[in-house]
Write an enzyme that holds these catalytic residues in place. Sequence first.
Site, short mmCIF file in Angstrom:
data_model
loop_
_atom_site.label_atom_id
_atom_site.label_comp_id
_atom_site.label_asym_id
_atom_site.label_seq_id
_atom_site.Cartn_x
_atom_site.Cartn_y
_atom_site.Cartn_z
CG HIS A 51 -2.00 -0.89 1.30
ND1 HIS A 51 -3.04 -0.85 0.40
CD2 HIS A 51 -2.28 -1.90 2.15
CE1 HIS A 51 -3.90 -1.80 0.69
NE2 HIS A 51 -3.47 -2.46 1.75
CB CYS A 171 3.43 -6.71 11.12
SG CYS A 171 1.91 -5.91 10.56
P1 NAD Z 1 -2.78 -10.45 2.22
O1 NAD Z 1 -2.68 -9.90 0.85
O2 NAD Z 1 -1.78 -11.47 2.66
O3 NAD Z 1 -4.23 -11.07 2.47
C1 NAD Z 1 -5.43 -10.61 1.89
C2 NAD Z 1 -6.37 -11.82 1.71
O4 NAD Z 1 -7.64 -11.35 1.30
C3 NAD Z 1 -5.90 -12.82 0.65
O5 NAD Z 1 -5.91 -14.13 1.21
C4 NAD Z 1 -6.96 -12.69 -0.46
O6 NAD Z 1 -7.20 -13.91 -1.14
C5 NAD Z 1 -8.18 -12.25 0.34
N1 NAD Z 1 -9.22 -11.57 -0.43
C6 NAD Z 1 -9.06 -10.70 -1.47
N2 NAD Z 1 -10.28 -10.28 -1.91
C7 NAD Z 1 -11.20 -10.91 -1.16
C8 NAD Z 1 -12.65 -10.88 -1.12
N3 NAD Z 1 -13.35 -10.11 -1.95
N4 NAD Z 1 -13.27 -11.64 -0.20
C9 NAD Z 1 -12.58 -12.42 0.66
N5 NAD Z 1 -11.20 -12.48 0.67
C10 NAD Z 1 -10.54 -11.74 -0.22
O7 NAD Z 1 -2.71 -9.20 3.19
P2 NAD Z 1 -2.20 -9.13 4.72
O8 NAD Z 1 -0.73 -8.89 4.76
O9 NAD Z 1 -2.79 -10.26 5.50
O10 NAD Z 1 -2.87 -7.75 5.18
C11 NAD Z 1 -4.30 -7.64 5.19
C12 NAD Z 1 -4.71 -6.19 5.34
O11 NAD Z 1 -4.41 -5.73 6.67
C13 NAD Z 1 -3.95 -5.22 4.40
O12 NAD Z 1 -4.84 -4.21 4.00
C14 NAD Z 1 -2.89 -4.65 5.31
O13 NAD Z 1 -2.40 -3.43 4.84
C15 NAD Z 1 -3.68 -4.51 6.58
N6 NAD Z 1 -2.93 -4.37 7.84
C16 NAD Z 1 -3.48 -3.55 8.78
C17 NAD Z 1 -2.87 -3.41 10.03
C18 NAD Z 1 -3.51 -2.58 11.10
O14 NAD Z 1 -2.91 -2.37 12.14
N7 NAD Z 1 -4.74 -2.09 10.91
C19 NAD Z 1 -1.68 -4.09 10.30
C20 NAD Z 1 -1.16 -4.93 9.32
C21 NAD Z 1 -1.80 -5.08 8.09
ZN ZN Z 2 2.27 -5.19 8.50
#
Ligand code: NAD
Ligand code: ZN
Length: 369
Positions: A51, A171
Site C-alpha cells: 500500500h 506485524c
Molecule cells: P494479504 O494480501 O496477505 O491477504 C489478503 C487476503 O484477502 C488474501 O488471502 C486474499 O485472497 C483475500 N481476499 C481478497 N479479496 C477478497 C474478497 N473479496 N473476499 C474475501 N477475501 C478476499 O494481506 P495481509 O498482509 O494479510 O494484510 C491484510 C490487510 O491488513 C492489508 O490491507 C494490510 O495493509 C492490513 N494491515 C493492517 C494493520 C492494522 O494495524 N490495521 C496491520 C497490518 C496489516
Molecule cells: Zn504489516
Amino acid sequence: MTSKGVSRVRAAVINAIGSAFEIEEVEIAEPQGSEVLVDVRAVGLCHSDLHFAQADVGMPLPLVLGHEVAGVVVAVGEDVTGLVPGDHVVGSLIQSCGTCPRCTAGAPFQCLNPFATLRGPDEPSRLTRDGQPVFGAFGLGGFAERALVHENQLAKVDTAVPFAEASILGCGVLTGVGAVLNGAGVKEGDTVAVIGLGGVGLNVLSGARLAGASRIIGVDVNDEKLALAASFGATDTVNGADSDAVAAVLELTGGVDHAFEVIGMKQTSEQAIAMLGVGGTAHLIGIHKPDRPIEIDVNTLLAPQRGIRGVYMGSSDLHRDVPRYAKLFLDGELNLSDLISREINIDQINDAYEELKNGAIARSVITSF
Ligand code: NAD
Ligand code: ZN
Ligand code: ZN
C-alpha cells in the site's frame, strides 16, 4: 559491510510512488542514543508495505519499507538499557515514546509522541545514498541487510524461535492475534467471522481459537487459503467468490458476535457489518486505498446495537506480547510455520509481491540478501 562505523548494505528502495522496489546499496549510520543496529535475518512481506509503495501517504522518498523484522543486535547506542549485542530481536512499526500519558497507561499503540523514536530533522539521516537522506519507514526500514531502530521498537525474543517465524510476530501476529485478544475482547463461546485469510487474517483465526470462540468462520476467495484455515482454528470456511458470504455466515450462525475485515475493501467491510448478530461488532483491520469511503445505513446499527471499530496493530504492547506469542509458538499452541509460504532473496521482492496481490500465498519472507 563493516560492523563498526558507517556500513554499506543492500536494500529494496522505492524511488517513486507506484514504481517497483529497486535493489541498491545504501549507507547506514552507527547507533547513537537509544538506537540499536540490527543485522536483519528475516523480513516478511506484509501487504501494508505494498500500500505504502503504491499510494502516496506522504512518506518522503527515496524510501526503504519493511516492518516485519527479526534479527540479531550488532551494536547499541550509549543510552540503550534493555538490549546487548547478540540478542535476537523482533521489530515493530509501533512507535512509542515510553513517557506520554498513553504509554505510561499501558497503551503504547496510542502513543501521543510517536516520532520520538526517530531522529530529529536537524540530525543526520540514519540511512543515506551517496550522502543524501533515505527515509526508513516507521523508524524500521527493514527491507535491508541491516536496520537502525530505536530500542522502544524492538522486543527481545527467545533464540529458539527461527528468524522467519520471529519476523511474522512483528506485524502479522501482533496485529491478527492482538486484534482478538487485546482489541476485540472475544469471549469463550463467541462466534467469529474473518474475511481475508492472508498473513494477518490467518492470525485472527489463531486469536479466535486461543480466545475459545465456539464458531470461527474463515472467508476468502482463494481455495488455497481456505485449505490452510483449519490449521489456524477455523471451524467453517466460505468461498466468497462462489457464494454470498453474508448469507452463508448468517445461515451458519444467525449473525456473528465479531466480524474482522482483513483486506481493506469497501465491499468486504460492508459485508463484515452486514453479517453481525445482535450486539455484534465489526473490527476493520484492512487498509483501504485513499478516498474510498464505505457506506453505512446507520439505522441498521441502531436496534441491533451493532458496533464498528478500527483496529491498529492489534492494540499491542510489543514487550508484553512478543514474548507471550513466542512462548505459545514454542509450546505448540500457535501456528507460525504454516504462515511462511516461502523464504526468498531480496532480489525476488517484486515477484513475491505480485504473488501476494494474486492472493495465492500467506507470507513470503526475505531471509537472504
Ligand atoms: P494479504 O494480501 O496477505 O491477504 C489478503 C487476503 O484477502 C488474501 O488471502 C486474499 O485472497 C483475500 N481476499 C481478497 N479479496 C477478497 C474478497 N473479496 N473476499 C474475501 N477475501 C478476499 O494481506 P495481509 O498482509 O494479510 O494484510 C491484510 C490487510 O491488513 C492489508 O490491507 C494490510 O495493509 C492490513 N494491515 C493492517 C494493520 C492494522 O494495524 N490495521 C496491520 C497490518 C496489516
Ligand atoms: Zn504489516
Ligand atoms: Zn508515548
